[in-house]
Write a protein that holds these residues in place. Structure first.
Motif, PDB file in Angstrom:
ATOM      1  N   ALA A 261      43.745  43.722  27.613  1.00 48.72           N
ATOM      2  CA  ALA A 261      43.362  42.518  26.877  1.00 48.72           C
ATOM      3  C   ALA A 261      41.879  42.590  26.598  1.00 48.72           C
ATOM      4  N   ARG A 262      41.444  41.826  25.639  1.00 53.70           N
ATOM      5  CA  ARG A 262      40.028  41.772  25.317  1.00 53.70           C
ATOM      6  C   ARG A 262      39.321  40.812  26.266  1.00 53.70           C
ATOM      7  N   GLY A 263      38.064  41.121  26.573  1.00 54.20           N
ATOM      8  CA  GLY A 263      37.295  40.246  27.445  1.00 54.20           C
ATOM      9  C   GLY A 263      37.503  40.574  28.908  1.00 54.20           C
ATOM     10  N   SER A 264      37.018  39.667  29.768  1.00 52.18           N
ATOM     11  CA  SER A 264      37.085  39.879  31.214  1.00 52.18           C
ATOM     12  C   SER A 264      38.486  39.558  31.735  1.00 52.18           C
ATOM     13  N   LEU A 265      38.878  40.308  32.744  1.00 54.98           N
ATOM     14  CA  LEU A 265      40.157  40.077  33.416  1.00 54.98           C
ATOM     15  C   LEU A 265      39.921  40.047  34.913  1.00 54.98           C
ATOM     16  N   PHE A 266      40.451  39.031  35.577  1.00 54.25           N
ATOM     17  CA  PHE A 266      40.398  38.923  37.031  1.00 54.25           C
ATOM     18  C   PHE A 266      41.735  39.347  37.608  1.00 54.25           C
ATOM     19  N   LEU A 267      41.682  40.152  38.652  1.00 49.95           N
ATOM     20  CA  LEU A 267      42.906  40.572  39.331  1.00 49.95           C
ATOM     21  C   LEU A 267      43.271  39.520  40.387  1.00 49.95           C
TER      22      LEU A 267
END
Length: 317
Positions: A261-267
């Motif tokens: 996905a675009r942008g930041s991703l939190f796990l």
């Protein structure tokens, strides 16, 4: 060769009893940590809006319960050390005065008179009435304080601009969390911890005051109920006010060499079957099957609400 003398039965019985005591204590401590950790995690995920979407292991329940016990113990010790020193001085002075009074006949008569008054039925009725009034005031204040953190739910999907920061609007805790006001959250949790301690003291005092009365269990029941409510709501408030919403940033590459996905991703969670991710820009939870992920890179650990900080939170105090 001579046979060795058998161990005395008393020693074996004592050792067996010790092992049973240790085993029972460990089982009780584990159950306590698991129960408190479950309440902490359940309230934390409900605050975020992730309950049912993130899988939590039993080991994490135990870890969260231990963190709560340590945090509460540290706060209590930090507060009571000075009070304990003062109480020691008061007890020492009282012992000196007691020895002086024992040497005087008038002092002995005063002590006997005070003992008779303390054991009188009328004084017990008066003390119980005072404890009951204190319980009513305690419930009126701390039930309202405990309700506010539990009402802060699904905050990941909330637009910070839509929250009113005016006092009395009911969004006070949500504004603190979104604005990162840790001082206010610490004060609220310390207040609830004090409430739980006061509930325990009121229950103990009521149990001692009504000891000679035949309706003792019924008279103490409201105090025990208040203590139980405090002990249940305290871990849940900890999960909202004190449990950090810190999760690692992750970069995932799919099978066809495209980013997830675009942008930041939190796990949020990683299981053998899937990745559960949070996209703060879109305010959406993403679920990706593990088989579709070619590469995963874990970055820094950050707060989920860091990208949506409120510019001002002082008006919510």
């Amino acid at each position: 060769m001579e046979a060795s003398a058998p161990e005395p039965p008393g020693v074996l019985a004592s050792f067996k009893g010790f092992l049973l005591w240790v085993g029972g204590s460990l089982a009780g401590i584990t159950a306590l940590l698991y129960a408190t950790g479950y309440l902490v995690t359940r309230a934390h995920l409900s605050m975020l809006g992730l309950h049912g979407l993130v899988e939590v292991s039993s080991d994490q329940f135990l870890q969260e319960g231990a963190k709560l016990i340590l945090a509460a113990g540290y706060t209590v010790l930090r507060t009571t050390l000075a009070l304990g020193a003062l109480a020691g001085v008061v007890v020492f002075v009282a012992m000196l005065l007691g020895r002086l009074l024992d040497r005087v006949a008038a002092g002995r008569r005063c002590v006997d008179c005070a003992t008779r008054v303390a054991s009188s039925k009328g004084l017990r009725h008066l003390l119980f009435a005072g404890l009951f009034v204190a319980l009513a005031l305690h419930a009126d204040h701390y039930l309202r304080v405990a309700e506010q953190p539990l009402a802060a739910i699904d905050l990941l999907y909330v637009d910070p601009a839509s929250l009113s920061v005016e006092p009395g609007t009911g969004n006070r805790v949500a504004v603190w969390i979104l604005g990162g006001d840790s001082q206010q959250m610490d004060r609220d949790f310390d207040d609830l911890l004090l409430g739980a301690i006061l509930a325990g003291l009121l229950a103990f005092g009521a149990w001692r005051v009504v000891a000679p009365w035949p309706l003792r269990p019924w008279l103490v029941a409201p105090f025990v109920a208040a203590l139980g409510i405090s002990l249940v709501t305290l871990p849940m408030a900890y999960g909202v006010l004190q449990r950090p919403a810190h999760y690692p940033l992750v970069s995932l590459t799919l099978d066809h060499d495209e980013p997830a996905a675009r942008g930041s991703l939190f796990l949020l969670s990683r299981t053998p079957d899937a990745f559960v991710l949070w996209n703060p820009e879109a305010r959406r939870v993403l679920w990706l099957p593990a088989g579709a992920v070619r590469r995963a890179e874990i970055g820094a650990v950050k707060n989920l609400f860091a990208a949506s900080r409120l510019p001002h939170t002082e008006n919510a105090r």
